[in-house]
Design a protein around this motif. Structure first.
Motif, PDB file in Angstrom:
ATOM      1  N   TYR A  45      -8.163  16.474 -13.894  1.00  0.00           N
ATOM      2  CA  TYR A  45      -7.768  16.995 -15.202  1.00  0.00           C
ATOM      3  C   TYR A  45      -7.849  15.990 -16.345  1.00  0.00           C
ATOM      4  O   TYR A  45      -7.868  16.391 -17.508  1.00  0.00           O
ATOM      5  CB  TYR A  45      -6.364  17.605 -15.153  1.00  0.00           C
ATOM      6  CG  TYR A  45      -5.241  16.622 -14.924  1.00  0.00           C
ATOM      7  CD1 TYR A  45      -4.747  15.855 -15.959  1.00  0.00           C
ATOM      8  CD2 TYR A  45      -4.657  16.474 -13.670  1.00  0.00           C
ATOM      9  CE1 TYR A  45      -3.718  14.955 -15.750  1.00  0.00           C
ATOM     10  CE2 TYR A  45      -3.627  15.579 -13.462  1.00  0.00           C
ATOM     11  CZ  TYR A  45      -3.161  14.820 -14.497  1.00  0.00           C
ATOM     12  OH  TYR A  45      -2.144  13.926 -14.300  1.00  0.00           O
ATOM     13  N   ASN A  48     -10.684  16.768 -18.652  1.00  0.00           N
ATOM     14  CA  ASN A  48     -10.896  18.192 -18.871  1.00  0.00           C
ATOM     15  C   ASN A  48     -10.096  18.640 -20.087  1.00  0.00           C
ATOM     16  O   ASN A  48      -8.862  18.651 -20.053  1.00  0.00           O
ATOM     17  CB  ASN A  48     -10.473  18.963 -17.615  1.00  0.00           C
ATOM     18  CG  ASN A  48     -10.717  20.441 -17.737  1.00  0.00           C
ATOM     19  OD1 ASN A  48     -10.197  21.095 -18.626  1.00  0.00           O
ATOM     20  ND2 ASN A  48     -11.501  20.978 -16.818  1.00  0.00           N
ATOM     21  N   ALA A  49     -10.802  19.021 -21.141  1.00  0.00           N
ATOM     22  CA  ALA A  49     -10.132  19.405 -22.392  1.00  0.00           C
ATOM     23  C   ALA A  49      -9.164  20.565 -22.187  1.00  0.00           C
ATOM     24  O   ALA A  49      -8.057  20.565 -22.744  1.00  0.00           O
ATOM     25  CB  ALA A  49     -11.167  19.761 -23.454  1.00  0.00           C
ATOM     26  N   ASP A  50      -9.540  21.551 -21.401  1.00  0.00           N
ATOM     27  CA  ASP A  50      -8.654  22.699 -21.174  1.00  0.00           C
ATOM     28  C   ASP A  50      -7.364  22.283 -20.474  1.00  0.00           C
ATOM     29  O   ASP A  50      -6.279  22.762 -20.816  1.00  0.00           O
ATOM     30  CB  ASP A  50      -9.362  23.777 -20.342  1.00  0.00           C
ATOM     31  CG  ASP A  50     -10.474  24.472 -21.114  1.00  0.00           C
ATOM     32  OD1 ASP A  50     -10.408  24.515 -22.362  1.00  0.00           O
ATOM     33  OD2 ASP A  50     -11.408  24.971 -20.465  1.00  0.00           O
ATOM     34  N   SER A  51      -7.473  21.379 -19.522  1.00  0.00           N
ATOM     35  CA  SER A  51      -6.281  20.897 -18.827  1.00  0.00           C
ATOM     36  C   SER A  51      -5.374  20.111 -19.765  1.00  0.00           C
ATOM     37  O   SER A  51      -4.150  20.240 -19.717  1.00  0.00           O
ATOM     38  CB  SER A  51      -6.679  20.017 -17.640  1.00  0.00           C
ATOM     39  OG  SER A  51      -7.346  20.774 -16.664  1.00  0.00           O
ATOM     40  N   ILE A  53      -5.193  20.433 -23.031  1.00  0.00           N
ATOM     41  CA  ILE A  53      -4.581  21.389 -23.961  1.00  0.00           C
ATOM     42  C   ILE A  53      -3.430  22.121 -23.279  1.00  0.00           C
ATOM     43  O   ILE A  53      -2.358  22.311 -23.871  1.00  0.00           O
ATOM     44  CB  ILE A  53      -5.636  22.376 -24.501  1.00  0.00           C
ATOM     45  CG1 ILE A  53      -6.598  21.639 -25.447  1.00  0.00           C
ATOM     46  CG2 ILE A  53      -4.978  23.559 -25.209  1.00  0.00           C
ATOM     47  CD1 ILE A  53      -7.835  22.431 -25.801  1.00  0.00           C
ATOM     48  N   ALA A  54      -3.614  22.509 -22.034  1.00  0.00           N
ATOM     49  CA  ALA A  54      -2.540  23.184 -21.288  1.00  0.00           C
ATOM     50  C   ALA A  54      -1.326  22.275 -21.154  1.00  0.00           C
ATOM     51  O   ALA A  54      -0.183  22.730 -21.303  1.00  0.00           O
ATOM     52  CB  ALA A  54      -3.045  23.627 -19.914  1.00  0.00           C
ATOM     53  N   SER A  55      -1.555  20.998 -20.901  1.00  0.00           N
ATOM     54  CA  SER A  55      -0.441  20.041 -20.816  1.00  0.00           C
ATOM     55  C   SER A  55       0.297  19.961 -22.140  1.00  0.00           C
ATOM     56  O   SER A  55       1.530  19.926 -22.182  1.00  0.00           O
ATOM     57  CB  SER A  55      -0.961  18.655 -20.431  1.00  0.00           C
ATOM     58  OG  SER A  55      -1.529  18.683 -19.166  1.00  0.00           O
ATOM     59  N   SER A  56      -0.447  19.922 -23.225  1.00  0.00           N
ATOM     60  CA  SER A  56       0.172  19.878 -24.552  1.00  0.00           C
ATOM     61  C   SER A  56       0.986  21.134 -24.820  1.00  0.00           C
ATOM     62  O   SER A  56       2.047  21.076 -25.445  1.00  0.00           O
ATOM     63  CB  SER A  56      -0.896  19.713 -25.633  1.00  0.00           C
ATOM     64  OG  SER A  56      -1.520  18.459 -25.518  1.00  0.00           O
ATOM     65  N   GLN A  57       0.501  22.271 -24.344  1.00  0.00           N
ATOM     66  CA  GLN A  57       1.232  23.523 -24.529  1.00  0.00           C
ATOM     67  C   GLN A  57       2.564  23.498 -23.782  1.00  0.00           C
ATOM     68  O   GLN A  57       3.577  23.962 -24.311  1.00  0.00           O
ATOM     69  CB  GLN A  57       0.385  24.711 -24.056  1.00  0.00           C
ATOM     70  CG  GLN A  57      -0.780  25.005 -24.968  1.00  0.00           C
ATOM     71  CD  GLN A  57      -1.702  26.061 -24.400  1.00  0.00           C
ATOM     72  OE1 GLN A  57      -1.900  26.158 -23.185  1.00  0.00           O
ATOM     73  NE2 GLN A  57      -2.290  26.858 -25.283  1.00  0.00           N
TER      74      GLN A  57
END
Length: 74
Positions: A45, A48-51, A53-57
């Protein structure tokens, strides 16, 4: 596990944000208690940009909770 979270109260929004990060990290630790497995998964992760971003969320959701618990530091 030992009790580590005794309050959501913080003196400043900065401290609240740091608590939100701690909550997110602790959540991962509870979900995957093996440090060895977490270390292996990090390479999956970390780029991985999506991962990320999910962590930031997740942190943002925790921050909303902490802010509400502190009456938005009014």
């Amino acid at each position: 596990m030992s009790e580590w979270l005794t309050s959501l109260q913080t003196d400043t929004p900065q401290e609240g944000f740091e608590l939100a990060i701690t909550l997110a990290r602790k959540g991962v630790g509870y979900t995957q208690p093996s440090a060895e497995v977490r270390e292996k998964l990090r390479s999956v992760y970390e780029d991985n940009a999506d991962s990320l971003i999910a962590s930031s969320q997740v942190i943002a959701i925790h921050y909303q909770t902490v802010a509400a618990a502190n009456n938005y530091w009014k």
